[in-house]
Design a protein around this motif. Structure first.
Motif, PDB file in Angstrom:
ATOM      1  N   ILE B  74      35.046  28.791  34.571  1.00 54.37           N
ATOM      2  CA  ILE B  74      36.262  29.245  35.248  1.00 54.37           C
ATOM      3  C   ILE B  74      37.449  29.256  34.279  1.00 54.37           C
ATOM      4  O   ILE B  74      38.305  30.141  34.348  1.00 54.37           O
ATOM      5  N   GLU B  75      37.453  28.304  33.342  1.00 51.09           N
ATOM      6  CA  GLU B  75      38.569  28.243  32.387  1.00 51.09           C
ATOM      7  C   GLU B  75      38.576  29.461  31.465  1.00 51.09           C
ATOM      8  O   GLU B  75      39.620  29.823  30.907  1.00 51.09           O
ATOM      9  N   ASN B  80      44.596  34.699  31.103  1.00 51.42           N
ATOM     10  CA  ASN B  80      45.794  34.192  31.787  1.00 51.42           C
ATOM     11  C   ASN B  80      45.598  33.972  33.288  1.00 51.42           C
ATOM     12  O   ASN B  80      46.549  34.032  34.062  1.00 51.42           O
ATOM     13  N   GLY B  81      44.366  33.768  33.674  1.00 52.00           N
ATOM     14  CA  GLY B  81      44.115  33.555  35.108  1.00 52.00           C
ATOM     15  C   GLY B  81      44.321  34.816  35.919  1.00 52.00           C
ATOM     16  O   GLY B  81      44.646  34.760  37.109  1.00 52.00           O
ATOM     17  N   ASP B  82      44.146  35.978  35.255  1.00 53.87           N
ATOM     18  CA  ASP B  82      44.463  37.235  35.945  1.00 53.87           C
ATOM     19  C   ASP B  82      43.254  38.151  36.123  1.00 53.87           C
ATOM     20  O   ASP B  82      43.395  39.373  36.230  1.00 53.87           O
ATOM     21  N   GLN B  86      40.444  36.333  40.541  1.00 54.90           N
ATOM     22  CA  GLN B  86      41.432  35.245  40.611  1.00 54.90           C
ATOM     23  C   GLN B  86      42.712  35.716  41.306  1.00 54.90           C
ATOM     24  O   GLN B  86      43.282  34.997  42.137  1.00 54.90           O
TER      25      GLN B  86
END
Lengths: 712, 151
Positions: B74-75, B80-82, B86
């Motif tokens: 998941i990391e 950028n968590g995009d 997510q």
């Protein structure tokens, strides 16, 4: 407009400037309005009487709101700050939310009983409003205008006449030195801009990117991992333990025995899990070793044993049943179930010479601290407790057995330790929803009116398995509610909507059966009973008739109750934890089997704080209630649970869920809580719809094991 | 104990662990990547889901010695968590407790990588393997559907 007199608490409010600049308000959070169920008793220690909370405004305009209550998915970390921000007239985009550690300055730092929002609602509002008034006063003084000519909006103080405005950050320092207002006027709910809207979870980014938020993610330099072998069966104790082989395994630092446990402590999770399997422990009987078959027999025996404790008695039940035109009788039974939060139990403890550091997931951190203090004889003010996010709780983390375990192991091995439970440990480790059998009896007169009602609950470690003052109490002239308690070594504990998570199903299924026997529409039958309770009550009425009617009517209207030919609908309504929820379930028959298609829910939880969070609580509660009624059970053989992981123990999954429509009654009353109340009605609505579809009543959970779900 | 070489989130890593150590515990304990969750340890709930060569696998029963392909957790799903999944999870406001969501997201992302526009049935079939104890299934389904429109 609502005006709150602050004078009584003025002496408790103190102000100080932050060294970095900004406003720090320290509130005394006493005199809470809402009465909430006590889920833990704070220890009689200095400091636990006085509670506080903090709101910071930095000179750069950042507003930091500390959220004191444990977050386990009820969305408190978003909804609490929303309430403060509303009264503060904050710009939500500039609000930073911080989970507070356990601190005596906070009041009721607990997650349980659907009580956090009702308890803190006015206190949070006052916190925001008081700060807003001081910021306005600072702005007015800067401009030399009366404060009454100024107002606050979007984190600015504004003087409309001159068009001047200043941000909260610019005023924070001065505002902190302003006198605390005697009275603060709270906003009229029609002016709410944040409360009642849908505000996304403040942790979404951290959750979706896998940031370490949970207890299991907690790390400390030099921290060891511990796994514990507990007795595999209730009613047994250690006879002998050979720990040599486990101790010699790679990565194992120590193996210690305490009470009936053996802790394997080592450097990594996998190493301790492997070493645990190398333990050679024999157990011997230490009390009653019970199986599910024994409990079935017990239920039957105790139901007629006459050892019942009377919980409520109105009128003359014997006479009513003697004179009845018709008597309906039914028994309902539920199994033990486990809480199964996705994050298994775990806690970090570092016991030093005269202090303790604790960190992890707990619904009752103050209770956990008190227990550790007692265990180690270290004063509470020497024990710190940092709250991590909880990967679910459902009541399991109201107990703190896993916290005291961590403290005990750390104290024995003299090192920082994180105790972790496996799923098997969790499912075999007790604290279950108790198994209960209920017997309901109703006496009807010739017109079908209920003139007599009897309920007896027999529970295994359930305490009082009834809720004697809930509906239909007050609506039936002659009523007897009693319970029989059986003590077992199989430990139980509060499970989301304790007792009512099953009682509501049994009661609402029974009322449906009675209405059917009376030849009445089940919705109208309930409304008639409520009308009777209103006009001619029997004994005390401890629920709100109008609120219950409100959700009944809304659910019936939204579902098109009785207006959908060919659709099999079941109805249920329940009052729990101060809130009211009615549900209509729709069932279809596909390939000869009933399929639960849809649930309509009407909830009256008073003012909704966060619409998206409220919908989650209702939808999640329904899925939870549906899933456990349909699929879940723990059975026992010789004191050990026969299911110990998600292979044998069935939890509801995506393809099984019904569609859900969630509606809320908007009646303008203060919030009354929503973490639990949507769950209890679901089982009844489902069972009643299945009866409509199949003609078969469901008397036992899990439903999936009953004949109606078996192919011919 | 032995040395194992892994590529995790594009980075080469060496770990010194027992050969039977599940990838889950290598990620969490050895590499400090705690986004991948332990919940059942028997590959029944999906909380530990990671990608091996873009395919969703349960890391809790996969010995490190059997890992021969690049691992994504998941990391490392996006910089950028995009990742669309997510973003959809935030837009639909899926998480309640949030503990299972990394596994849910990794399962959904692998599905959409293989099949960017799956049918409702394919989404339900795939996500059926992941347990959400909070019962956020409706929103999980909605978020996967939303993400599929942005692939």
């Amino acid at each position: 407009m609502l005006t709150i007199n602050n004078s009584s608490r003025r002496k408790f409010i103190k102000l100080s400037s932050l060294s970095a600049g900004g406003l720090m308000l320290s509130f005394k959070w006493s005199g809470a309005g809402a009465k909430t169920p006590e889920v833990f008793k704070p220890g009689a220690i200095e400091g636990d009487v006085v509670f506080n909370n903090y709101l910071n405004i930095a000179t750069d305009g950042t507003i930091t709101i500390f959220s004191p209550n444990p977050e386990l998915g009820q969305n408190i970390k978003t909804s609490f700050p929303m309430v403060v921000a509303e009264e503060l007239e904050a710009d939500w985009k500039k609000v930073k939310v911080v989970q507070a550690a356990l601190d005596n300055k906070f009041d009721r730092q607990v997650t349980g009983g659907s009580g956090a929002v009702p308890h803190s609602w006015m206190l949070l509002r006052k916190a925001g409003a008081t700060a807003k008034y001081m910021l306005i006063a600072a702005g007015a003084r800067r401009w030399g205008v009366p404060a009454a000519e100024c107002h606050a909006a979007d984190a600015f103080v504004v003087h409309k006449a001159s068009g001047k405005k200043l941000g909260y950050g610019e005023l924070a320092e001065e505002a902190s030195k302003m006198p605390v207002p005697e009275n603060v006027t709270l906003k009229d709910r029609k002016d709410f801009k944040i409360i009642g809207t849908a505000v996304r979870n403040v942790e979404n980014k951290n959750i979706t990117t896998g940031k370490p938020l949970f207890g299991l993610d907690f790390q400390r330099e030099g921290m060891l991992i511990a796994t514990i072998q507990r007795p595999p069966a209730f009613g047994t104790k250690i006879k002998s333990a050979d720990i040599a082989a486990a101790k010699a395994m790679p990565g194992i630092v120590n193996v210690v025995q305490f009470k009936n446990n053996v802790a394997v402590v080592g450097k990594s999770t996998w190493q301790v899990l492997k070493a645990k399997k190398a333990l050679k422990i024999t157990y011997e009987k230490d009390g009653s070793v019970e199986s599910t078959a024994d409990h079935e027999q017990l239920f039957t025996t105790l139901m007629d044993s006459g050892k019942a404790t009377v919980r409520r008695k109105d009128g003359n039940v014997d006479a009513a049943f003697k004179n009845a035109a018709k008597i309906i009788k039914a028994e309902y039974e539920c199994p033990f179930i486990a809480h199964n939060p996705m994050e298994p139990m775990n806690f970090f403890a570092h016991v030093k010479e005269d202090s303790v550091e604790l960190a992890g997931p707990s619904q009752t951190p103050a209770g956990a601290r008190a227990a550790v203090s007692k265990l180690l004889n270290i004063p509470e003010n020497k024990i710190s407790l940092e709250l991590t996010r909880l990967g679910g709780g459902f009541g399991r983390r109201l107990k703190f057995d896993y916290v005291t375990e961590a403290a005990e192991v750390s104290s024995l091995v003299k090192a920082p330790v994180k105790v972790i439970w496996t799923r098997e440990d969790d499912m075999m480790g007790g604290s279950y929803r108790p198994a209960v059998r209920y017997r309901f009896e109703a006496a009807l007169d010739a017109s079908g009116t209920m003139i007599g009602y009897k309920l007896r609950g027999v529970g295994i470690n359930a305490g009082n398995s009834t809720r004697e003052d809930n509906f239909p109490s007050g609506a039936v002239d002659n009523l007897l509610i009693d319970s029989v308690e059986y003590e077992s070594p199989i430990t139980t504990g509060p499970w989301r909507a304790p007792i009512t998570n099953f009682l509501a199903y049994a009661e609402q299924a029974f009322i449906d059966e009675v209405a059917h026997a009376a030849g009445k529409d089940p919705v109208q039958y309930r409304l008639d009973m409520l009308q009777k309770a209103r006009t001619n009550p029997a004994g005390a009425i401890k629920y709100d008739i109008a609120r219950m009617e409100g959700v009944i009517k809304l659910a019936a209207e939204k579902a098109g109750w009785g207006k959908k030919p060919g659709v099999h609908q079941g109805f249920s309504v329940y009052f729990s934890h101060r809130s009211y929820v009615a549900q209509v379930c729709e069932v279809a028959v596909e390939k000869g089997l009933p399929v639960v298609k849809k649930v309509f829910a009407a909830s009256d939880c008073g003012q909704v704080i966060n619409l998206t969070g409220a919908q989650q609580q209702v939808m999640g509660g329904i899925v939870d209630g549906f899933g456990h009624a349909m699929y879940s059970k723990l059975s026992f053989k010789d004191g050990a649970s026969e299911q110990n992981n998600f292979g044998a123990y069935r939890l509801v999954r995506m393809k099984e869920i019904p569609e859900i429509e969630a509606y809320f009654v908007d009646n303008g009353i203060d919030p009354t809580g929503l973490g639990e109340p949507a769950l209890p009605p679901t089982g009844g609505a489902v069972a009643n719809a299945i009866f409509k579809a199949t003609g078969k009543r469901l008397y036992k959970q899990p439903f999936i094991e009953q004949d109606v779900f078996k192919k011919a | 104990m032995a040395i194992f070489k892994l590529t995790v989130n594009g980075k080469e890593q060496q770990v010194d662990v027992d050969a039977d150590t599940p990838l889950l515990w290598v990620l969490r304990d050895s590499l400090g990547l705690t986004g991948t969750k332990y919940a059942c340890g028997i590959a029944q709930c999906g909380a530990c889901t990671v990608h091996l060569n873009d395919v969703a696998v349960r890391s809790c029963m996969l010995p490190v010695s059997a890992v021969k392909a690049p691992v994504t957790t998941i990391e490392g799903l996006s910089e950028n968590g995009d990742h669309p999944v997510q973003l959809a999870w935030d837009e639909v406001d899926v998480p309640q407790c949030g503990y299972c969501q990394a596994g849910q997201i990794m399962t959904a992302a692998a599905l959409l990588k293989k099949k960017p526009h799956p049918s409702a049935e394919e989404i339900a079939n795939t996500m059926h393997g992941n347990i959400c104890r909070c019962g956020a299934y409706h929103r999980i389904r909605e978020a996967v559907t939303l993400a599929s429109t942005k692939m």
